[in-house]
Scaffold this active site. Sequence first.
Site, mmCIF file in Angstrom:
data_model
loop_
_atom_site.group_PDB
_atom_site.id
_atom_site.type_symbol
_atom_site.label_atom_id
_atom_site.label_comp_id
_atom_site.label_asym_id
_atom_site.label_seq_id
_atom_site.Cartn_x
_atom_site.Cartn_y
_atom_site.Cartn_z
ATOM 1 N N HIS A 17 5.018 2.969 4.458
ATOM 2 C CA HIS A 17 6.254 2.438 3.875
ATOM 3 C C HIS A 17 7.464 3.163 4.478
ATOM 4 O O HIS A 17 8.458 2.537 4.866
ATOM 5 C CB HIS A 17 6.305 2.676 2.361
ATOM 6 C CG HIS A 17 5.348 1.849 1.557
ATOM 7 N ND1 HIS A 17 4.524 2.386 0.605
ATOM 8 C CD2 HIS A 17 5.099 0.513 1.548
ATOM 9 C CE1 HIS A 17 3.811 1.421 0.038
ATOM 10 N NE2 HIS A 17 4.136 0.274 0.592
ATOM 11 N N LYS A 41 1.169 -5.242 -14.698
ATOM 12 C CA LYS A 41 0.358 -4.330 -13.899
ATOM 13 C C LYS A 41 0.760 -2.887 -14.182
ATOM 14 O O LYS A 41 1.884 -2.486 -13.888
ATOM 15 C CB LYS A 41 0.571 -4.655 -12.411
ATOM 16 C CG LYS A 41 -0.607 -4.304 -11.541
ATOM 17 C CD LYS A 41 -0.444 -4.944 -10.176
ATOM 18 C CE LYS A 41 -1.109 -4.117 -9.104
ATOM 19 N NZ LYS A 41 -0.757 -4.567 -7.764
ATOM 20 N N ARG A 90 0.723 -4.359 8.849
ATOM 21 C CA ARG A 90 -0.172 -3.321 9.383
ATOM 22 C C ARG A 90 -1.163 -3.923 10.366
ATOM 23 O O ARG A 90 -1.377 -3.416 11.445
ATOM 24 C CB ARG A 90 -0.944 -2.645 8.246
ATOM 25 C CG ARG A 90 -0.113 -1.663 7.457
ATOM 26 C CD ARG A 90 -0.774 -1.300 6.194
ATOM 27 N NE ARG A 90 -1.026 -2.493 5.393
ATOM 28 C CZ ARG A 90 -1.490 -2.497 4.175
ATOM 29 N NH1 ARG A 90 -1.801 -1.370 3.593
ATOM 30 N NH2 ARG A 90 -1.673 -3.612 3.512
ATOM 31 N N SER A 128 -1.346 1.821 -0.359
ATOM 32 C CA SER A 128 -1.207 2.524 -1.646
ATOM 33 C C SER A 128 -2.541 2.540 -2.392
ATOM 34 O O SER A 128 -2.921 3.549 -2.987
ATOM 35 C CB SER A 128 -0.155 1.838 -2.518
ATOM 36 O OG SER A 128 1.103 1.892 -1.910
#
Length: 162
Positions: A17, A41, A90, A128
Amino acid sequence: MNIAVYPGSFDPTTNGHLDVIERAAKIVDKLIVGVLINPNKKGLFTVEERVEQLKIITAHLPNVEIKSFSGLLVDFARSVEARIVIRGLRAVTDFEYEFQMALTNRSLAEEIETLFIPTSAHYMYVSSSMVKEVASFGKGVEGMVPELVQKQMADKFIVKDI
Ligand code: PNS
């Protein structure tokens, strides 16, 4: 002035990030990192903690601001007068979801363009969720997350080899 939003969950912020933030900050006048408030969440870190982490981690970047947002990304982007949404890529596996999101956002707000920034090859594998999984088994996550996050994760989990 080119204002961009870099949205995400950032639970927690990874070096991937940060790499995208640093790259984006070089090409836009102002970069607003938007941390999504998602009531459905429960994260490892609260949204307030994530915002605080990001503020410290990006303190060296004068044109970067950190905010939280709820609701639609395009509404948030409009509220801060951003015409650009930044997303990091990515690997090719990210592409389908990202493309779908970009086209959905375009259908909601034609004037907002999504720009993809490939992350450094160094951080291609870092996410993450992986970082949380590794830390939950008591392993350190050095090299994957900024030092501050590493320390904070060690406080959340019992990390043996930090
Ligand atoms: O870091 P993430 O979890 O991959 O980020 C996803 C995020 C926050 C960018 C995305 O879920 C989002 O924009 N949520 C806000 C709701 C929204 O605008 N949905 C429509 C586009 S998919």
